[in-house]
Design an enzyme around this catalytic site. Structure first.
Site, PDB file in Angstrom:
ATOM      1  N   SER A 140       0.717  -1.404   0.058  1.00 37.04           N
ATOM      2  CA  SER A 140      -0.130   0.512   0.082  1.00 37.04           C
ATOM      3  C   SER A 140       1.233   1.026   0.118  1.00 37.04           C
ATOM      4  O   SER A 140       1.954   1.318   0.355  1.00 37.04           O
ATOM      5  CB  SER A 140      -1.179  -0.013   1.265  1.00 37.04           C
ATOM      6  OG  SER A 140      -1.654   1.363   1.522  1.00 37.04           O
ATOM      7  N   TYR A 193      -2.613   0.072  10.081  1.00 40.65           N
ATOM      8  CA  TYR A 193      -1.987  -0.536   8.723  1.00 40.65           C
ATOM      9  C   TYR A 193      -0.937  -0.356   8.100  1.00 40.65           C
ATOM     10  O   TYR A 193      -0.677  -1.224   7.477  1.00 40.65           O
ATOM     11  CB  TYR A 193      -3.594  -0.354   7.875  1.00 40.65           C
ATOM     12  CG  TYR A 193      -3.609  -1.011   6.318  1.00 40.65           C
ATOM     13  CD1 TYR A 193      -3.913  -1.931   6.734  1.00 40.65           C
ATOM     14  CD2 TYR A 193      -3.405  -0.205   5.404  1.00 40.65           C
ATOM     15  CE1 TYR A 193      -4.306  -1.706   4.554  1.00 40.65           C
ATOM     16  CE2 TYR A 193      -3.691  -0.308   4.123  1.00 40.65           C
ATOM     17  CZ  TYR A 193      -4.534  -0.645   4.465  1.00 40.65           C
ATOM     18  OH  TYR A 193      -4.553  -1.881   2.778  1.00 40.65           O
TER      19      TYR A 193
END
Ligand code: ADP
Length: 260
Positions: A141, A154
């Site tokens: 990501s 995250y």
């Protein structure tokens, strides 16, 4: 001829979002797909969409953070298709919270699914991937490369996935196994729609998300899946150990000020 003809691909988290789009696109390119997800019904629905279009797919239920489940899922996929060429570690969970609001169990869950899940699938698939000189893809990501508001845990898991990708690429390159990560920014999946709907002003939040990408919008799942197809195919035969940004210019914000 598809770009993944004769290849067997196992894709985790392919019951929804990016994983489902990737499973469908891999199958269109000729791959036989093991559709792995915690949610068996969702995996079966992805498999149904593939087989109804003439492709090959098998649905397997698996919690990627559970070693026994992972060992069994790999075994089922290899027994079904006879080999494995592509492992795509895509399953993931999010936690949009400031750090001080995060419970220890939430931290552990995110690392168990996003990081340990990759470790377990690589561990149990590696003999098969080595045998075919296959390739491994991990879902990274942009948050693993750059910071993002209200998303520290995250981001930390994705930083770990990217570091894991690079070191695995070093270890496996002598055996002809390529390992790469894909780093999206905003992708319009049910997950993001759900995130929008939880905001005080969903429309304004959505607009802010769109504008934080230079291209003025978030990505579609297919725009991420197409990069996964490329990286898994022979077209990417000289790419390994990379964390490929697919982020619509989201990280170039420093260069964006009011128009002169
Ligand atoms: P994305 O935007 O990453 O595509 P989704 O929430 O749409 O997000 O898809 C993530 C997928 O990962 C879902 O199908 C979900 O069921 C799956 N998933 C989540 N946790 C696990 C887990 N522990 N094991 C296997 N699959 C999981």
């Amino acid at each position: 001829m598809g770009r993944l003809e004769q290849r067997v691909a196992l894709i985790t988290g392919s019951g929804s979002g990016i994983g489902r789009a990737a499973a469908i696109m891999f199958a269109k390119e000729g791959a036989k797909v093991a559709v792995v997800d915690l949610d068996l019904l969702a995996a079966q629905e992805t498999a149904r969409r593939i087989t109804s279009g003439g492709g090959q797919a098998v649905a397997i239920r698996c919690d990627v953070s559970d070693a026994q489940d992972v060992e069994s899922a790999v075994k089922q996929a290899v027994e079904h298709y006879g080999k494995m060429d592509i492992l795509f570690n895509n399953a993931g969970v999010v936690l949009p919270k400031y750090l001080e609001a995060v419970e220890e169990a939430e931290w552990d869950h995110l690392f168990d699914v996003n990081v340990k899940g990759c470790f377990l699938f690589v561990k149990y698939s590696l003999a098969h991937i080595r045998a075919t000189k296959g390739t491994i893809l991990n879902m990274g990501s942009m948050t693993g490369l750059a910071g993002q508001r209200k998303n520290p845990v995250y981001s930390a898991t994705k930083g770990a996935v990217i570091a894991l990708t690079r070191s695995l690429a070093v270890d496996l390159a002598p055996e002809g196994v390529r390992v790469n990560a894909i780093c999206p920014a905003g992708v319009l999946t049910p997950l993001l729609e759900n995130w929008f709907s939880q905001q005080a002003n969903p429309d304004e939040f959505r607009r802010g998300q769109d504008l934080s990408h230079l291209l003025g919008r978030t990505a579609t799942p297919d725009e991420i899946a197409s990069v996964a197809v490329f990286l898994a195919s022979d077209e990417a035969s000289f790419i390994t150990g990379q964390a490929i940004p697919v982020e619509g210019g989201a990280t170039l914000g420093y260069g964006v000020g009011p128009k002169a």
